[in-house]
Design a protein around this motif. Structure first.
Motif, mmCIF file in Angstrom:
data_model
loop_
_atom_site.group_PDB
_atom_site.id
_atom_site.type_symbol
_atom_site.label_atom_id
_atom_site.label_comp_id
_atom_site.label_asym_id
_atom_site.label_seq_id
_atom_site.Cartn_x
_atom_site.Cartn_y
_atom_site.Cartn_z
ATOM 1 N N LEU A 137 0.838 -1.205 0.000
ATOM 2 C CA LEU A 137 0.000 0.000 0.000
ATOM 3 C C LEU A 137 0.871 1.252 0.000
ATOM 4 N N ILE A 166 2.616 1.700 -3.377
ATOM 5 C CA ILE A 166 1.711 2.184 -4.433
ATOM 6 C C ILE A 166 1.356 3.647 -4.199
ATOM 7 N N THR A 207 2.281 6.584 -6.738
ATOM 8 C CA THR A 207 1.309 7.495 -7.347
ATOM 9 C C THR A 207 1.778 8.938 -7.209
ATOM 10 N N GLN A 258 4.366 10.249 -9.567
ATOM 11 C CA GLN A 258 3.974 10.548 -10.944
ATOM 12 C C GLN A 258 3.695 12.025 -11.152
ATOM 13 N N ILE A 304 4.940 7.972 -16.175
ATOM 14 C CA ILE A 304 4.510 6.690 -15.646
ATOM 15 C C ILE A 304 5.591 5.638 -15.886
ATOM 16 N N GLY A 338 3.396 11.464 -14.998
ATOM 17 C CA GLY A 338 2.342 10.463 -15.060
ATOM 18 C C GLY A 338 0.985 11.039 -14.768
ATOM 19 N N THR A 339 0.951 12.193 -14.089
ATOM 20 C CA THR A 339 -0.336 12.765 -13.732
ATOM 21 C C THR A 339 -0.860 13.717 -14.799
ATOM 22 N N ASP A 340 -0.084 13.942 -15.876
ATOM 23 C CA ASP A 340 -0.581 14.776 -16.969
ATOM 24 C C ASP A 340 -1.693 14.039 -17.699
ATOM 25 N N SER A 341 -2.652 14.814 -18.202
ATOM 26 C CA SER A 341 -3.771 14.156 -18.875
ATOM 27 C C SER A 341 -3.584 14.126 -20.379
ATOM 28 N N VAL A 384 -10.294 -5.528 -11.887
ATOM 29 C CA VAL A 384 -9.903 -6.486 -12.927
ATOM 30 C C VAL A 384 -10.595 -6.150 -14.246
ATOM 31 N N ASP A 413 -6.824 -3.611 -21.561
ATOM 32 C CA ASP A 413 -6.148 -4.550 -22.438
ATOM 33 C C ASP A 413 -6.840 -4.613 -23.794
ATOM 34 N N ARG A 471 -2.795 -3.019 -22.804
ATOM 35 C CA ARG A 471 -2.024 -2.932 -21.570
ATOM 36 C C ARG A 471 -2.955 -3.283 -20.427
ATOM 37 N N PHE A 472 -2.728 -4.435 -19.813
ATOM 38 C CA PHE A 472 -3.651 -4.870 -18.766
ATOM 39 C C PHE A 472 -3.559 -3.952 -17.560
ATOM 40 N N TRP A 473 -2.365 -3.594 -17.205
ATOM 41 C CA TRP A 473 -2.179 -2.785 -16.001
ATOM 42 C C TRP A 473 -1.144 -1.728 -16.276
ATOM 43 N N GLY A 474 -1.474 -0.456 -16.053
ATOM 44 C CA GLY A 474 -0.548 0.602 -16.426
ATOM 45 C C GLY A 474 -0.010 1.402 -15.261
ATOM 46 N N TRP A 475 -0.431 1.107 -14.045
ATOM 47 C CA TRP A 475 0.020 1.818 -12.834
ATOM 48 C C TRP A 475 -0.297 3.298 -12.897
ATOM 49 N N ASP A 476 -1.354 3.714 -13.557
ATOM 50 C CA ASP A 476 -1.657 5.147 -13.543
ATOM 51 C C ASP A 476 -2.406 5.491 -12.253
ATOM 52 N N PRO A 477 -2.453 6.796 -11.874
ATOM 53 C CA PRO A 477 -2.933 7.152 -10.537
ATOM 54 C C PRO A 477 -4.298 6.562 -10.178
ATOM 55 N N ASN A 512 -4.059 2.840 -9.559
ATOM 56 C CA ASN A 512 -3.428 2.622 -8.270
ATOM 57 C C ASN A 512 -4.413 2.867 -7.136
ATOM 58 N N VAL A 536 -6.634 -0.156 -6.804
ATOM 59 C CA VAL A 536 -5.990 -1.341 -6.248
ATOM 60 C C VAL A 536 -5.664 -1.132 -4.766
ATOM 61 N N LEU A 537 -5.469 0.120 -4.361
ATOM 62 C CA LEU A 537 -5.259 0.396 -2.931
ATOM 63 C C LEU A 537 -6.442 -0.108 -2.118
ATOM 64 N N THR A 573 -6.832 11.238 -6.029
ATOM 65 C CA THR A 573 -5.929 10.980 -7.143
ATOM 66 C C THR A 573 -6.158 11.976 -8.279
ATOM 67 N N ILE A 595 -3.716 14.832 -13.879
ATOM 68 C CA ILE A 595 -4.708 13.931 -14.380
ATOM 69 C C ILE A 595 -4.105 12.747 -15.117
ATOM 70 N N GLY A 596 -4.493 11.535 -14.748
ATOM 71 C CA GLY A 596 -4.129 10.335 -15.491
ATOM 72 C C GLY A 596 -5.194 10.037 -16.531
#
Lengths: 439, 661
Positions: A52, A55, A59, A62, A67, A262-265, B546, B553, B558-564, B567, B570-571, B611, B616-617
């Motif tokens: 946690l 992650i 975040t 970013q 990313i 990573g936080t840019d849109s 999921v 995908d 891309r199944f998982w991209g770790w964008d804010p 994240n 998943v938290l 987030t 912005i993600g």
């Protein structure tokens, strides 16, 4: 309903009686005693907590880096050094407190936490769990978690994402990687085909401000004077401090920009740039040049032979070419909000012949030679009206799981198992709950 | 017990239910339609197109007014002597409804320009324009802004702010850009560039013709001739005073002088065109005009609806003739509105009805009632009040569900498409979940939590609605009903269940700390509730996350991209898993689980709103400074709650040793 810790008999404060391991490692020390701390549920909770935190910081990070970079340094890394300044960022954004904390603290990265979870889960199953019908759901769920962890690890190692861009009516026979660049030296003297020599960006960055880069394939030696991750091309402000004395660099200079985040849109990419000095194989200075993603190629002449040099997105050439026959770009009436876009393509493959036309649009990718082509971007030039399409080209990590002509990523299997496991466990619990009530 | 009181206890749920139903029914079936004799409801029902969406005029008026002023009607702040101490010395008086305001903007600009609707509260911007701060309202009229010469003062700084990179803009720049956007919106409305009134003949989804467009179609070809004439006249006056011209050229250079002349010619041409457009539209050219009359005929033939709109409806309103106005509106509906397909009309009619009924406002009142009656049930008349709360909650469910379904029908979308609708959906989901819990456990806690979450989420939604049209169109990436319906809905439900578990935990903490009601069976039941809801939350948030991966995908491989935003989701999954494992490991019992669940609320708020604030993600659908403050506030309150965990259990009324007194 009884309290949960009683109903979950397989994990409790008492040591479970099931699953005795016959293996002995050394007299007095059984494998069991070795595995016991690894298998502990307390460790599971600790690992959850660590993930946690990772992650959360991954975040926050970013806000400063792309990313891709964050994934590389936080999630697909063994250890990460987290700057304390991320905490001050958080406080500044949400609590308007402005404090600066210097320094970094080490933290286990995604790989350590992931593999620890993996070991914890395996050990727990070796030690504590006995396969019974009652625990079938939990087993499936945990198996799914293992597949998921392995899948993400494999994705990190194997998956390749590139892009293919072309205007309507044009063809392309290569894909580009949006986050890597290369210095290309092109010999165009042969009318049949070009000869290209590439210097990848990691070599450029590693040698920036240091040694000459020299290679028998390169017609000249290269020295990177300065390298920028992200730049703008601007008019020269002060000719005295300008590092370039030949080519485009005599008209424009680079203005460093912060790295994309990573936080840019807006999905902007970095525009790297560099000042390079060139000398011929005899050691004679050829001049210093400016190369960047903002610029097209420029000529360099060595021994009466002219080469084109450019810093460009890293290319991967394909044994076939794709022609964009038709591009569609629809917006909502009276707005700029995109409604729909699609590309109709033809594949020209000398080996397998022509294929198409194939229409690629949102959620309807094209599969070809082990790669998947997704509709990703679409732009219409406001002046000329020419449409430019961008396809995301992905090589999947494992192609063993196929459904029709679709390639399923390994994560699907993990997630499917977990979801099914949860469902099965829920049904089993519900049945026993109802049975107890009936008594 | 007194038989009368017993009868009252039995009848109370029915009584409250019936009364509420009656009031709601009255509001829904007999909405107020007329204002000063003008049938504005019917006028507001006229379908138009704006932002790529077909909507009733009333919606356009409301959302525009909302964006500019933060309210859906024009209000005036008045000093209130009698109740002043209660409401901070001022209260608001309604001046005009949204539709009336829109009509005023179009037909009586002198009145419309006096309405104080532009919200400017940044002290530096106010200082820049030279306007006094106006605490309590902070709204200014066009007239005030014009008198203060606002536009000229703002323009250069506004342009600089616009040129800046997004990340280097500060709060002042952002507010200035926002104000600039408000001016543009108002300008587009004034110039009749927006909205579109008549659809293209073949394609109702295409761009509808606005009044400005209709006029330009007719007089556009004359522009060049106008410009020519004006240019010639300009050159003559310039050449007449050669000395002055030479002096000017010497002073600033030929290039600048040319630019100035061109700009002047353009402004004058624009003005002439507009004035011609007005004459054309108003239709009263006096005697037969050689130029105007044929053009008018041309306009009327091409766009009869628009000419009718201007010459009948708006003219009647400008003359404040209610009878003529109402006649014209119903004639418009009969002649032009009825041409549209019935499915479109069904949507716009329903939307107008929803605007008037304001179901979520009714729900807020109902939720408050639910909370009140649940609280009463813990004090006295336990069963009676509990049933009342339950009955009222069921009625709320009907209204809330109806409104949700209506929104889905109007937008032709699954329930969650943006932040606003996620708030509404979370309130609804919490209501359903809590009603199920209440039906099983009958403790009053279910209805209490339903009321609290419902009320709070609707407040959040009301606030989020300030960003404009809540049924706006979606970006292409998001434009996939299947994934919106599965992924977004499930993830949102996961948020909801986590919040419900957190709220029940808060109730448990207070009840266990201050009362002994959480001893024995009741405590066990609440513990079971928290545990069950967390299990449910784990399932929903996992499946939702999921599905998001599968969507990603399918869309870009891309199944998982770790964008804010990913994240954030998943938290929540991991946190819920952590709580469950901690419970199974025996690390926490009910009290500990409750505190963990409260922390789960903080994580949910982070994922839902926090987030988005980071920038912005791919998933983020909005960012806001006020939200930031409210996130911080809610985390602060939750942190205070978490501090209670440090009180040793012997001091807890329900957990410590039993007192014998």
């Amino acid at each position: 309903m009884s309290t949960p810790s009683e109903s979950h008999d397989y994990v409790g404060d008492q040591p479970p009686k099931a699953a005795k391991l016959p293996l002995k490692a050394a007299p007095g020390i059984t494998l069991r005693t070795l595995l016991k701390p690894v298998a502990s549920l307390q460790l599971t909770v600790v690992l959850f907590a660590l993930s946690l935190i990772l992650i959360f910081f991954g975040t926050l990070a970013q806000q400063h880096a792309s990313i891709e970079r964050v994934v590389g340094t936080y999630f697909r890394a063994w250890i990460v050094f987290i700057p304390f300044d991320l905490i001050s960022d958080f406080l500044r954004v949400f609590f308007a407190v402005d404090i600066h904390i210097p320094g970094k603290f080490p933290f286990p990265g995604g790989y350590i936490i992931g593999w620890a979870m993996f070991c914890n889960l395996l050990a727990a199953h070796l030690l504590r769990f006995k396969l019974t019908w009652k625990r079938l759901g939990i087993f499936m769920l945990h198996l799914g978690v293992i597949v998921l962890l392995l899948g993400e690890f494999l994705t990190a190692q194997l998956a390749v994402e590139t892009q293919m861009h072309f205007n309507e009516g044009e063809s392309a026979n290569y894909t580009v990687s949006l986050h890597e660049v290369e210095l290309a030296v092109v010999d165009t003297s042969n009318p049949e085909s070009d000869t290209v020599v590439i210097v990848p960006d990691n070599i450029l960055v590693r040698n920036a401000g240091k040694d000459w880069i020299s290679n028998p394939d390169l017609p000249f030696d290269v020295k990177v004077l300065k390298y920028f991750v992200n730049t703008n091309a601007v008019e020269i402000k002060d000719a005295k401090t300008n590092l370039a004395d030949k080519g485009i660099g005599t008209q424009e200079e680079l203005e460093p920009r912060p790295e994309t985040k990573g936080t840019d849109s807006d999905g902007r990419i970095n525009y790297p740039g560099a000042y390079i000095e060139l000398r011929d194989k005899g050691g004679n200075r050829l001049g210093s040049y400016l190369v960047s993603l903002n610029h097209r190629s420029q000529p360099v002449t060595v021994d009466d032979k002219t080469y084109q040099i450019a810093l460009r997105l890293k290319r991967t050439y394909k044994p076939y070419s794709i022609e964009l026959v038709k591009a569609e770009h629809k917006v909502y009436a009276g707005t700029n909000t995109p409604k729909d876009y699609a590309s109709t393509v033809m594949i020209h493959d000398p080996e397998f012949g022509d294929r198409g036309p194939i229409r690629i649009w949102m959620n309807h990718p094209m599969y070809y030679r082990g790669e998947v082509f997704y509709q990703s971007q679409m732009q219409t030039d406001p002046k000329t009206g020419v449409k430019r399409s961008g396809l995301q080209v992905v090589k999947k990590n494992i192609s063993w799981l196929k459904l029709g002509n679709r390639i399923m990523p390994v994560e699907y299997v993990g997630c499917f198992l977990i979801t099914l496991g949860m469902g099965v466990h829920f049904v089993i619990r519900l049945i026993s709950f109802l049975q107890r009530r009936a008594k | 017990m007194n038989p009368l009181i017993r009868k009252l206890q039995v009848g109370l749920p029915f009584l409250i239910f019936g009364l509420s139903l009656l009031m709601l029914g009255g509001k829904f079936f007999f909405p107020k339609t007329q204002e000063n004799g003008f049938d504005l409801a019917s006028y507001g029902n006229i379908p138009v197109q704006q932002g790529g969406r077909i909507k009733p005029l009333d919606s356009l008026a409301r959302s525009t007014l909302m964006v500019i002023s933060g309210k859906t009607e024009v209000v005036e702040v008045v000093n209130n002597d009698r109740w002043g101490w209660l409401v901070g010395g001022t209260s608001e008086k309604k001046l005009a409804s949204a539709s009336a305001w829109l009509l005023d903007v179009w037909t009586r600009p002198d009145i419309a320009h006096k309405y104080r609707i532009f919200r400017i509260d940044h002290p530096e911007i106010l200082a820049l324009i030279g306007l006094p701060g106006r605490p309590g309202s902070y709204r200014y009229s066009i007239k005030e802004l014009e008198e203060a010469n606002a536009l000229q003062k703002i323009m250069p700084i506004y342009q600089k702010a616009q040129e800046k990179e997004k990340e280097s803009r500060d709060a002042f720049d952002n507010r200035l850009i926002e104000l600039g956007r408000h001016f543009q919106i108002y300008q587009a409305l004034m110039s009749r560039e927006e909205p579109g009134f008549t659809p293209p003949a073949d394609d109702i989804e295409g761009k509808w013709t606005s009044i400005e467009q209709a006029i330009n179609q007719v007089i556009g070809p004359f522009r060049e001739r106008f410009e020519q004439a004006i240019r010639e006249r300009h050159l003559q006056t310039l050449l007449a005073d050669e000395q002055k011209l030479k002096a000017e050229i010497d002073q600033v250079g030929q290039e600048v002088v040319m630019q100035r002349i061109r700009a002047r010619i353009k402004i004058e041409t624009d003005r002439q065109m507009i004035s011609l457009g007005h004459q054309l539209l108003s239709g009263d050219s006096g005697e037969e005009d050689k130029l105007l009359s044929p053009l008018q005929k041309q306009l009327e033939e091409a766009n009869p609806g628009i000419v009718f709109m201007a010459q009948k409806i708006e003219a009647a309103y400008a003359a404040q003739d209610a009878v003529k106005f109402n006649e014209a509106v119903s004639e418009y509906h009969a002649k032009y509105t009825s041409q549209l397909p019935t499915s479109t009309l069904g949507r716009t009619n329903l939307e107008a009805r929803m605007n008037a009924f304001d179901p979520f406002l009714q729900c807020m009142a109902l939720y408050l009632g639910v909370v009140l009656f649940s609280c009463f049930s813990w004090l006295f008349w336990s069963k009676s009040f509990r049933q009342t709360a339950f009955a009222l909650a069921c009625l709320t469910l009907v209204v809330h569900t109806g409104a949700l379904v209506a929104r889905m029908y109007i937008g032709n979308r699954p329930p969650v498409t943006n932040l606003y609708s996620s708030a509404i959906f979370i309130g609804w989901g919490a209501l359903v979940l809590c009603l199920i819990l209440e039906a099983i456990y009958k403790l009053g806690i279910g209805t209490f939590c339903a009321g609290i979450i419902g009320f709070l989420t609707l407040i959040v939604a009301r606030y989020l609605a300030e960003s404009g049209d809540t049924l706006e169109m979606l970006q292409a990436v998001l434009d996939t009903n299947f994934w919106l319906a599965t992924h977004v809905t499930t993830v949102t439900m996961g948020y909801m269940a986590t919040l419900v578990a957190g709220l029940i935990s808060i109730v448990y903490i207070f009840a266990a700390l201050f009362t002994n009601s959480m001893r024995g069976e009741q405590g066990k039941q609440v513990s079971g509730m928290i545990y069950g809801v967390i299990c449910f939350a784990t399932l929903l948030s996992f499946v939702g996350t999921v599905l998001g991966g599968v969507w990603a995908d399918e869309s870009w491989g891309r199944f998982w991209g770790w964008d804010p935003k990913e994240n954030g989701a998943v938290l929540i999954v991991i946190w819920n898993a952590l709580v469950l494992h901690a419970r199974w490991a025996g690390l926490v019992k009910t009290r500990g689980m409750a505190f963990l669940a409260v922390f789960g609320n903080m994580i949910t708020i982070w994922s839902w709103f926090g987030t988005n604030q980071l920038g912005i993600g791919l998933h983020a659908y909005g960012a806001d400074t006020k939200l930031v403050r409210n996130c911080a506030l809610s985390w602060g309150l939750h942190s205070v709650l978490l501090l209670l965990a440090f009180i040793p259990s012997r001091f807890w009324a329900s957990l410590g040793p039993v007192k014998e007194d």
